[in-house]
Design a protein around this motif. Structure first.
Motif, PDB file in Angstrom:
ATOM      1  N   ILE A   1      11.453  68.162  80.059  1.00  0.00           N
ATOM      2  CA  ILE A   1      10.599  67.028  79.716  1.00  0.00           C
ATOM      3  C   ILE A   1      10.030  66.396  80.974  1.00  0.00           C
ATOM      4  N   GLY A   2      10.895  66.166  81.973  1.00  0.00           N
ATOM      5  CA  GLY A   2      10.352  65.649  83.218  1.00  0.00           C
ATOM      6  C   GLY A   2      11.417  65.245  84.213  1.00  0.00           C
ATOM      7  N   LEU A   3      11.045  65.275  85.485  1.00  0.00           N
ATOM      8  CA  LEU A   3      11.908  64.782  86.552  1.00  0.00           C
ATOM      9  C   LEU A   3      11.936  63.262  86.490  1.00  0.00           C
ATOM     10  N   VAL A   4      13.117  62.690  86.690  1.00  0.00           N
ATOM     11  CA  VAL A   4      13.278  61.234  86.654  1.00  0.00           C
ATOM     12  C   VAL A   4      13.328  60.663  88.067  1.00  0.00           C
ATOM     13  N   SER A   5      14.181  61.224  88.910  1.00  0.00           N
ATOM     14  CA  SER A   5      14.292  60.737  90.286  1.00  0.00           C
ATOM     15  C   SER A   5      15.045  61.752  91.126  1.00  0.00           C
ATOM     16  N   SER A   6      14.968  61.584  92.425  1.00  0.00           N
ATOM     17  CA  SER A   6      15.764  62.377  93.361  1.00  0.00           C
ATOM     18  C   SER A   6      16.615  61.424  94.178  1.00  0.00           C
TER      19      SER A   6
ATOM     20  N   LEU B   1      29.294  57.572 106.579  1.00  0.00           N
ATOM     21  CA  LEU B   1      29.033  58.216 107.863  1.00  0.00           C
ATOM     22  C   LEU B   1      27.621  58.774 107.962  1.00  0.00           C
ATOM     23  N   GLY B   2      27.044  59.193 106.831  1.00  0.00           N
ATOM     24  CA  GLY B   2      25.716  59.785 106.885  1.00  0.00           C
ATOM     25  C   GLY B   2      25.158  60.014 105.499  1.00  0.00           C
ATOM     26  N   VAL B   3      23.842  60.137 105.417  1.00  0.00           N
ATOM     27  CA  VAL B   3      23.140  60.405 104.180  1.00  0.00           C
ATOM     28  C   VAL B   3      22.533  61.803 104.254  1.00  0.00           C
ATOM     29  N   THR B   4      22.550  62.519 103.127  1.00  0.00           N
ATOM     30  CA  THR B   4      22.172  63.937 103.153  1.00  0.00           C
ATOM     31  C   THR B   4      20.677  64.180 103.082  1.00  0.00           C
ATOM     32  N   GLY B   5      19.890  63.133 102.860  1.00  0.00           N
ATOM     33  CA  GLY B   5      18.440  63.313 102.851  1.00  0.00           C
ATOM     34  C   GLY B   5      17.903  63.510 104.255  1.00  0.00           C
ATOM     35  N   GLY B   6      16.625  63.834 104.337  1.00  0.00           N
ATOM     36  CA  GLY B   6      16.032  64.059 105.643  1.00  0.00           C
ATOM     37  C   GLY B   6      15.797  62.791 106.437  1.00  0.00           C
ATOM     38  N   GLN B   7      15.928  61.628 105.791  1.00  0.00           N
ATOM     39  CA  GLN B   7      15.722  60.358 106.470  1.00  0.00           C
ATOM     40  C   GLN B   7      16.669  59.305 105.909  1.00  0.00           C
ATOM     41  N   ARG B   8      16.730  58.161 106.551  1.00  0.00           N
ATOM     42  CA  ARG B   8      17.620  57.090 106.098  1.00  0.00           C
ATOM     43  C   ARG B   8      17.115  56.486 104.791  1.00  0.00           C
ATOM     44  N   LEU B   9      18.051  55.924 104.035  1.00  0.00           N
ATOM     45  CA  LEU B   9      17.716  55.292 102.770  1.00  0.00           C
ATOM     46  C   LEU B   9      17.296  53.839 102.970  1.00  0.00           C
ATOM     47  N   LYS B  10      16.352  53.400 102.151  1.00  0.00           N
ATOM     48  CA  LYS B  10      15.970  51.990 102.177  1.00  0.00           C
ATOM     49  C   LYS B  10      17.149  51.106 101.787  1.00  0.00           C
ATOM     50  N   ALA B  11      17.970  51.598 100.861  1.00  0.00           N
ATOM     51  CA  ALA B  11      19.099  50.806 100.381  1.00  0.00           C
ATOM     52  C   ALA B  11      20.209  50.682 101.415  1.00  0.00           C
TER      53      ALA B  11
ATOM     54  N   ALA C   1      17.805  55.970  95.124  1.00  0.00           N
ATOM     55  CA  ALA C   1      17.040  57.042  94.489  1.00  0.00           C
ATOM     56  C   ALA C   1      15.544  56.849  94.725  1.00  0.00           C
ATOM     57  N   TYR C   2      14.800  57.950  94.577  1.00  0.00           N
ATOM     58  CA  TYR C   2      13.343  57.924  94.700  1.00  0.00           C
ATOM     59  C   TYR C   2      12.751  58.283  93.340  1.00  0.00           C
ATOM     60  N   PRO C   3      12.068  57.357  92.667  1.00  0.00           N
ATOM     61  CA  PRO C   3      11.499  57.662  91.345  1.00  0.00           C
ATOM     62  C   PRO C   3      10.512  58.824  91.420  1.00  0.00           C
ATOM     63  N   ALA C   4      10.488  59.647  90.370  1.00  0.00           N
ATOM     64  CA  ALA C   4       9.600  60.802  90.325  1.00  0.00           C
ATOM     65  C   ALA C   4       8.169  60.365  90.047  1.00  0.00           C
ATOM     66  N   GLY C   5       7.242  61.238  90.379  1.00  0.00           N
ATOM     67  CA  GLY C   5       5.833  61.004  90.104  1.00  0.00           C
ATOM     68  C   GLY C   5       5.360  61.879  88.957  1.00  0.00           C
ATOM     69  N   PRO C   6       4.209  61.572  88.372  1.00  0.00           N
ATOM     70  CA  PRO C   6       3.724  62.321  87.206  1.00  0.00           C
ATOM     71  C   PRO C   6       3.392  63.777  87.497  1.00  0.00           C
ATOM     72  N   ARG C   7       3.193  64.121  88.758  1.00  0.00           N
ATOM     73  CA  ARG C   7       2.829  65.505  89.088  1.00  0.00           C
ATOM     74  C   ARG C   7       4.035  66.374  89.454  1.00  0.00           C
ATOM     75  N   ASP C   8       5.217  65.801  89.485  1.00  0.00           N
ATOM     76  CA  ASP C   8       6.409  66.590  89.811  1.00  0.00           C
ATOM     77  C   ASP C   8       6.664  67.621  88.721  1.00  0.00           C
ATOM     78  N   ASP C   9       6.884  68.857  89.137  1.00  0.00           N
ATOM     79  CA  ASP C   9       7.065  69.986  88.224  1.00  0.00           C
ATOM     80  C   ASP C   9       8.555  70.297  88.114  1.00  0.00           C
ATOM     81  N   LEU C  10       9.188  69.879  87.015  1.00  0.00           N
ATOM     82  CA  LEU C  10      10.622  70.047  86.852  1.00  0.00           C
ATOM     83  C   LEU C  10      11.019  71.520  86.782  1.00  0.00           C
ATOM     84  N   ALA C  11      10.311  72.314  85.996  1.00  0.00           N
ATOM     85  CA  ALA C  11      10.667  73.728  85.857  1.00  0.00           C
ATOM     86  C   ALA C  11      10.599  74.448  87.204  1.00  0.00           C
ATOM     87  N   LYS C  12       9.597  74.142  87.998  1.00  0.00           N
ATOM     88  CA  LYS C  12       9.454  74.760  89.327  1.00  0.00           C
ATOM     89  C   LYS C  12      10.604  74.337  90.234  1.00  0.00           C
ATOM     90  N   LEU C  13      10.959  73.054  90.200  1.00  0.00           N
ATOM     91  CA  LEU C  13      12.071  72.555  91.016  1.00  0.00           C
ATOM     92  C   LEU C  13      13.375  73.243  90.629  1.00  0.00           C
TER      93      LEU C  13
END
Length: 332
Positions: free
Chosen positions: A128-133, A231-241, A301-313
Protein backbone atom coordinates in the motif's frame (compact mmCIF):
# COMPACT_ATOMS: atom_id res chain seq x y z
CA UNK A 1 -44.86 -12.97 -32.87
CA UNK A 2 -44.19 -15.39 -35.75
CA UNK A 3 -42.16 -18.53 -35.21
CA UNK A 4 -39.55 -17.14 -37.63
CA UNK A 5 -38.94 -14.06 -35.44
CA UNK A 6 -38.85 -15.91 -32.12
CA UNK A 7 -35.11 -16.88 -32.28
CA UNK A 8 -34.17 -13.26 -33.09
CA UNK A 9 -36.22 -11.98 -30.15
CA UNK A 10 -34.62 -14.51 -27.79
CA UNK A 11 -31.12 -13.54 -28.96
CA UNK A 12 -31.90 -9.88 -28.35
CA UNK A 13 -33.05 -10.65 -24.82
CA UNK A 14 -29.87 -12.59 -24.13
CA UNK A 15 -27.74 -9.67 -25.37
CA UNK A 16 -29.62 -7.26 -23.13
CA UNK A 17 -29.17 -9.62 -20.19
CA UNK A 18 -25.42 -9.94 -20.80
CA UNK A 19 -25.02 -6.18 -21.20
CA UNK A 20 -26.88 -5.62 -17.94
CA UNK A 21 -24.65 -8.12 -16.15
CA UNK A 22 -21.53 -6.49 -17.58
CA UNK A 23 -22.70 -3.05 -16.53
CA UNK A 24 -23.46 -4.32 -13.07
CA UNK A 25 -20.04 -5.94 -12.87
CA UNK A 26 -18.33 -2.72 -13.87
CA UNK A 27 -20.28 -0.88 -11.22
CA UNK A 28 -19.24 -3.24 -8.42
CA UNK A 29 -15.74 -1.82 -7.82
CA UNK A 30 -17.08 1.74 -7.70
CA UNK A 31 -19.81 0.71 -5.28
CA UNK A 32 -17.32 -1.22 -3.14
CA UNK A 33 -14.88 1.70 -3.06
CA UNK A 34 -17.70 4.04 -2.06
CA UNK A 35 -18.77 1.80 0.82
CA UNK A 36 -15.26 0.82 2.02
CA UNK A 37 -14.65 0.87 4.90
CA UNK A 38 -17.98 0.23 6.57
CA UNK A 39 -16.62 -1.44 9.72
CA UNK A 40 -13.46 -1.21 11.89
CA UNK A 41 -10.09 -2.04 10.34
CA UNK A 42 -7.68 -4.28 12.21
CA UNK A 43 -4.09 -3.06 11.97
CA UNK A 44 -1.76 -5.89 12.96
CA UNK A 45 1.61 -5.07 14.53
CA UNK A 46 4.03 -7.98 14.80
CA UNK A 47 5.54 -6.76 18.08
CA UNK A 48 4.48 -6.11 21.68
CA UNK A 49 3.42 -2.56 22.64
CA UNK A 50 6.16 -0.04 23.31
CA UNK A 51 8.53 -0.42 20.37
CA UNK A 52 9.05 1.63 17.23
CA UNK A 53 6.66 -0.36 15.03
CA UNK A 54 3.88 -0.13 17.61
CA UNK A 55 4.52 3.60 18.09
CA UNK A 56 4.42 4.19 14.32
CA UNK A 57 1.19 2.21 13.99
CA UNK A 58 -0.54 4.22 16.71
CA UNK A 59 0.69 7.54 15.33
CA UNK A 60 -0.58 6.61 11.86
CA UNK A 61 -3.90 5.18 13.06
CA UNK A 62 -4.76 8.45 14.84
CA UNK A 63 -4.67 10.28 11.48
CA UNK A 64 -5.50 7.54 8.97
CA UNK A 65 -8.71 6.49 10.76
CA UNK A 66 -10.42 9.88 10.36
CA UNK A 67 -9.26 10.08 6.72
CA UNK A 68 -10.97 6.74 6.04
CA UNK A 69 -13.93 7.59 8.33
CA UNK A 70 -13.35 4.33 10.17
CA UNK A 71 -11.95 3.18 13.49
CA UNK A 72 -8.59 1.42 13.35
CA UNK A 73 -7.89 -1.18 16.02
CA UNK A 74 -4.25 -2.03 16.79
CA UNK A 75 -3.68 -5.78 17.19
CA UNK A 76 -0.25 -6.63 18.65
CA UNK A 77 0.93 -10.12 17.62
CA UNK A 78 4.55 -10.33 18.78
CA UNK A 79 7.09 -13.00 17.89
CA UNK A 80 9.81 -14.03 15.43
CA UNK A 81 10.96 -10.44 14.74
CA UNK A 82 7.53 -9.53 13.41
CA UNK A 83 7.09 -12.61 11.22
CA UNK A 84 4.20 -14.11 13.22
CA UNK A 85 2.05 -11.02 12.77
CA UNK A 86 2.98 -10.82 9.10
CA UNK A 87 2.01 -14.46 8.59
CA UNK A 88 -1.40 -13.78 10.12
CA UNK A 89 -2.06 -10.94 7.70
CA UNK A 90 -0.73 -12.92 4.72
CA UNK A 91 -3.40 -15.57 5.32
CA UNK A 92 -6.24 -13.14 6.04
CA UNK A 93 -9.13 -12.32 3.73
CA UNK A 94 -8.16 -9.81 1.06
CA UNK A 95 -10.97 -7.38 1.86
CA UNK A 96 -9.06 -4.44 3.35
CA UNK A 97 -10.19 -5.06 6.92
CA UNK A 98 -6.98 -6.75 8.09
CA UNK A 99 -3.78 -4.84 7.35
CA UNK A 100 -0.17 -4.96 8.55
CA UNK A 101 1.90 -2.07 9.78
CA UNK A 102 5.12 -3.89 9.03
CA UNK A 103 8.79 -3.08 9.14
CA UNK A 104 11.93 -3.87 7.20
CA UNK A 105 12.30 -6.84 9.56
CA UNK A 106 9.39 -9.00 8.47
CA UNK A 107 9.00 -7.45 5.02
CA UNK A 108 12.64 -7.84 3.96
CA UNK A 109 15.16 -9.11 6.51
CA UNK A 110 13.83 -12.12 8.42
CA UNK A 111 13.27 -14.37 5.41
CA UNK A 112 16.94 -14.11 4.47
CA UNK A 113 17.98 -16.18 7.49
CA UNK A 114 14.74 -17.91 8.49
CA UNK A 115 14.21 -20.67 5.94
CA UNK A 116 11.10 -21.81 7.85
CA UNK A 117 9.31 -18.50 7.25
CA UNK A 118 5.93 -19.37 5.75
CA UNK A 119 5.38 -16.35 3.54
CA UNK A 120 7.15 -14.54 0.71
CA UNK A 121 7.19 -10.76 1.28
CA UNK A 122 7.15 -10.07 -2.47
CA UNK A 123 4.35 -12.51 -3.32
CA UNK A 124 2.03 -12.69 -0.34
CA UNK A 125 1.24 -9.02 0.29
CA UNK A 126 -0.28 -6.08 -1.53
CA UNK A 127 2.01 -3.06 -1.00
CA UNK A 128 0.00 0.00 0.00
CA UNK A 129 2.78 2.41 0.82
CA UNK A 130 5.90 3.34 2.75
CA UNK A 131 5.13 5.15 6.00
CA UNK A 132 8.54 6.23 7.29
CA UNK A 133 12.20 5.29 7.60
CA UNK A 134 14.14 5.27 10.85
CA UNK A 135 17.78 4.76 11.79
CA UNK A 136 18.40 2.90 15.05
CA UNK A 137 20.76 3.48 17.95
CA UNK A 138 23.82 1.66 19.20
CA UNK A 139 23.30 1.83 22.97
CA UNK A 140 25.56 0.88 25.89
CA UNK A 141 24.44 -0.38 29.28
CA UNK A 142 26.19 0.37 32.58
CA UNK A 143 28.13 -2.90 32.51
CA UNK A 144 29.95 -1.86 29.32
CA UNK A 145 31.34 1.35 30.81
CA UNK A 146 31.47 3.04 27.39
CA UNK A 147 30.47 6.68 27.05
CA UNK A 148 31.52 7.31 23.45
CA UNK A 149 31.60 5.46 20.14
CA UNK A 150 35.41 5.67 20.07
CA UNK A 151 35.63 4.04 23.52
CA UNK A 152 33.36 1.21 22.37
CA UNK A 153 35.30 0.44 19.19
CA UNK A 154 38.62 0.56 21.06
CA UNK A 155 37.37 -1.53 23.97
CA UNK A 156 35.82 -4.26 21.82
CA UNK A 157 38.87 -4.46 19.55
CA UNK A 158 41.16 -4.88 22.57
CA UNK A 159 38.89 -7.56 24.08
CA UNK A 160 37.53 -9.73 21.26
CA UNK A 161 34.70 -11.98 22.39
CA UNK A 162 34.23 -10.27 25.75
CA UNK A 163 31.21 -8.18 24.79
CA UNK A 164 27.72 -9.07 23.58
CA UNK A 165 25.05 -7.01 21.88
CA UNK A 166 21.31 -7.58 21.75
CA UNK A 167 18.74 -7.06 19.01
CA UNK A 168 15.03 -7.67 18.47
CA UNK A 169 15.66 -11.06 16.90
CA UNK A 170 17.68 -13.20 14.51
CA UNK A 171 17.43 -11.81 11.00
CA UNK A 172 15.94 -8.50 12.16
CA UNK A 173 17.09 -5.17 10.73
CA UNK A 174 18.74 -4.47 14.11
CA UNK A 175 20.65 -7.75 13.83
CA UNK A 176 21.88 -6.84 10.34
CA UNK A 177 22.83 -3.36 11.59
CA UNK A 178 24.98 -4.92 14.31
CA UNK A 179 26.61 -7.41 11.95
CA UNK A 180 27.39 -4.69 9.41
CA UNK A 181 29.05 -2.65 12.18
CA UNK A 182 31.12 -5.67 13.24
CA UNK A 183 32.14 -6.34 9.66
CA UNK A 184 33.11 -2.75 8.84
CA UNK A 185 35.07 -2.08 12.05
CA UNK A 186 36.54 -5.57 12.50
CA UNK A 187 34.78 -6.22 15.82
CA UNK A 188 34.16 -9.59 17.47
CA UNK A 189 31.02 -9.61 19.63
CA UNK A 190 28.33 -12.16 20.39
CA UNK A 191 24.81 -11.48 19.16
CA UNK A 192 21.97 -12.12 21.66
CA UNK A 193 18.47 -12.14 20.09
CA UNK A 194 15.40 -11.04 22.07
CA UNK A 195 11.66 -11.31 21.44
CA UNK A 196 10.85 -7.68 22.22
CA UNK A 197 12.05 -4.27 23.33
CA UNK A 198 11.09 -4.67 27.00
CA UNK A 199 13.22 -7.74 27.81
CA UNK A 200 16.10 -6.37 25.75
CA UNK A 201 16.20 -2.99 27.47
CA UNK A 202 15.71 -4.55 30.89
CA UNK A 203 18.66 -6.92 30.41
CA UNK A 204 20.80 -4.12 29.01
CA UNK A 205 20.02 -1.75 31.89
CA UNK A 206 20.47 -4.59 34.38
CA UNK A 207 23.89 -5.58 33.07
CA UNK A 208 23.06 -8.98 31.51
CA UNK A 209 24.46 -7.70 28.19
CA UNK A 210 26.72 -4.77 27.40
CA UNK A 211 25.43 -3.30 24.14
CA UNK A 212 22.32 -3.26 21.97
CA UNK A 213 20.85 -2.01 18.75
CA UNK A 214 17.60 -0.28 19.74
CA UNK A 215 14.90 1.80 18.11
CA UNK A 216 14.78 5.42 19.19
CA UNK A 217 11.33 5.13 20.89
CA UNK A 218 12.44 1.99 22.72
CA UNK A 219 15.65 3.60 23.96
CA UNK A 220 14.48 7.13 24.79
CA UNK A 221 13.00 6.53 28.28
CA UNK A 222 16.24 4.82 29.37
CA UNK A 223 18.41 7.53 27.79
CA UNK A 224 16.43 10.27 29.53
CA UNK A 225 16.78 8.54 32.91
CA UNK A 226 20.51 8.02 32.38
CA UNK A 227 20.29 4.23 32.65
CA UNK A 228 21.58 3.76 29.08
CA UNK A 229 24.02 5.69 26.88
CA UNK A 230 23.52 6.31 23.16
CA UNK A 231 26.84 5.80 21.35
CA UNK A 232 25.81 6.24 17.72
CA UNK A 233 23.01 6.32 15.17
CA UNK A 234 22.99 3.95 12.20
CA UNK A 235 21.82 6.48 9.62
CA UNK A 236 24.21 8.35 7.40
CA UNK A 237 23.76 11.52 9.45
CA UNK A 238 22.73 12.65 12.93
CA UNK A 239 19.09 12.70 13.94
CA UNK A 240 17.17 15.90 14.55
CA UNK A 241 15.71 14.28 17.66
CA UNK A 242 19.18 13.43 19.08
CA UNK A 243 21.66 15.89 17.54
CA UNK A 244 24.28 15.17 20.22
CA UNK A 245 24.58 11.50 19.18
CA UNK A 246 27.10 10.95 16.36
CA UNK A 247 26.42 8.85 13.29
CA UNK A 248 28.40 5.59 13.26
CA UNK A 249 29.76 6.74 9.92
CA UNK A 250 31.67 9.51 11.73
CA UNK A 251 34.11 6.93 13.14
CA UNK A 252 37.12 6.36 10.83
CA UNK A 253 36.57 2.58 10.80
CA UNK A 254 32.87 2.97 9.94
CA UNK A 255 33.06 5.55 7.17
CA UNK A 256 30.15 5.09 4.77
CA UNK A 257 28.16 2.98 7.24
CA UNK A 258 24.37 3.27 6.85
CA UNK A 259 21.59 0.91 7.89
CA UNK A 260 18.09 2.24 8.50
CA UNK A 261 14.86 0.44 9.15
CA UNK A 262 11.54 1.41 7.62
CA UNK A 263 7.83 1.00 8.25
CA UNK A 264 5.14 0.25 5.67
CA UNK A 265 1.45 -0.46 5.27
CA UNK A 266 0.53 -3.65 3.39
CA UNK A 267 -2.48 -5.91 2.97
CA UNK A 268 -2.89 -9.55 1.98
CA UNK A 269 -2.19 -10.47 -1.65
CA UNK A 270 -5.12 -9.98 -3.98
CA UNK A 271 -6.38 -6.83 -2.30
CA UNK A 272 -8.88 -5.30 -4.77
CA UNK A 273 -7.41 -2.39 -6.69
CA UNK A 274 -10.20 -0.03 -5.65
CA UNK A 275 -9.64 -0.84 -1.96
CA UNK A 276 -5.85 -0.53 -2.16
CA UNK A 277 -6.29 2.71 -4.09
CA UNK A 278 -8.55 4.09 -1.36
CA UNK A 279 -5.98 3.13 1.28
CA UNK A 280 -3.09 4.61 -0.72
CA UNK A 281 -4.87 7.92 -1.14
CA UNK A 282 -5.73 8.08 2.56
CA UNK A 283 -2.16 7.14 3.51
CA UNK A 284 -0.61 9.85 1.33
CA UNK A 285 -3.08 12.39 2.71
CA UNK A 286 -2.22 11.30 6.26
CA UNK A 287 1.54 11.60 5.69
CA UNK A 288 1.06 15.20 4.57
CA UNK A 289 -0.41 16.04 7.97
CA UNK A 290 2.09 18.36 9.74
CA UNK A 291 1.23 17.07 13.22
CA UNK A 292 1.88 13.46 12.21
CA UNK A 293 5.12 14.42 10.48
CA UNK A 294 6.34 16.22 13.59
CA UNK A 295 5.44 13.30 15.84
CA UNK A 296 7.43 10.95 13.60
CA UNK A 297 10.43 13.25 13.52
CA UNK A 298 10.33 13.56 17.32
CA UNK A 299 10.79 9.78 17.54
CA UNK A 300 13.71 9.72 15.09
CA UNK A 301 11.80 8.83 11.92
CA UNK A 302 11.59 10.42 8.48
CA UNK A 303 8.05 10.48 7.01
CA UNK A 304 7.73 8.94 3.54
CA UNK A 305 6.90 10.92 0.43
CA UNK A 306 4.22 10.14 -2.18
CA UNK A 307 6.81 9.03 -4.74
CA UNK A 308 8.49 6.41 -2.54
CA UNK A 309 8.20 2.99 -4.18
CA UNK A 310 7.60 0.37 -1.47
CA UNK A 311 7.84 -2.69 -3.73
CA UNK A 312 11.17 -1.47 -5.15
CA UNK A 313 12.53 -0.79 -1.65
CA UNK A 314 11.53 -4.28 -0.51
CA UNK A 315 13.29 -5.93 -3.48
CA UNK A 316 16.46 -3.89 -2.98
CA UNK A 317 16.67 -4.51 0.77
CA UNK A 318 16.05 -8.26 0.44
CA UNK A 319 18.98 -8.41 -1.99
CA UNK A 320 21.11 -6.23 0.29
CA UNK A 321 20.43 -8.35 3.38
CA UNK A 322 21.11 -11.57 1.48
CA UNK A 323 24.45 -10.24 0.30
CA UNK A 324 25.43 -9.19 3.85
CA UNK A 325 24.32 -12.55 5.26
CA UNK A 326 26.56 -14.40 2.82
CA UNK A 327 29.50 -12.07 3.38
CA UNK A 328 29.25 -12.28 7.18
CA UNK A 329 28.46 -16.03 7.20
CA UNK A 330 25.18 -15.39 9.00
CA UNK A 331 23.29 -18.25 7.36
CA UNK A 332 23.25 -21.64 9.03
Amino acid sequence: MTDALAPLHAAALRRRHLLALAAGGLALPAARAASYPDRPIKLVVGYPPGGSVDATARQLADVLGPKLKASIVIDNQGGAAGALGAQRVATSAADGYTLLLGSSNELAATGVLNRAQKYDPMKDFTPIGLVSSAPVLLVAGPKAGFKTLAEMVDGVKRNPGKYSYGSSGVGSTLHFAGELMKQRAGLFMTHIPYRGVAPLTNDLAGGAIELAMLSVPGAQPFLQSGRLTALGVTGGQRLKALPQVPALAEHPLLKGYEMSGWFALVGPKGLPADVSGRLQAALHESLADPVLRQRMEDTGAYPAGPRDDLAKLMREDIARFAKLADYAHMRE
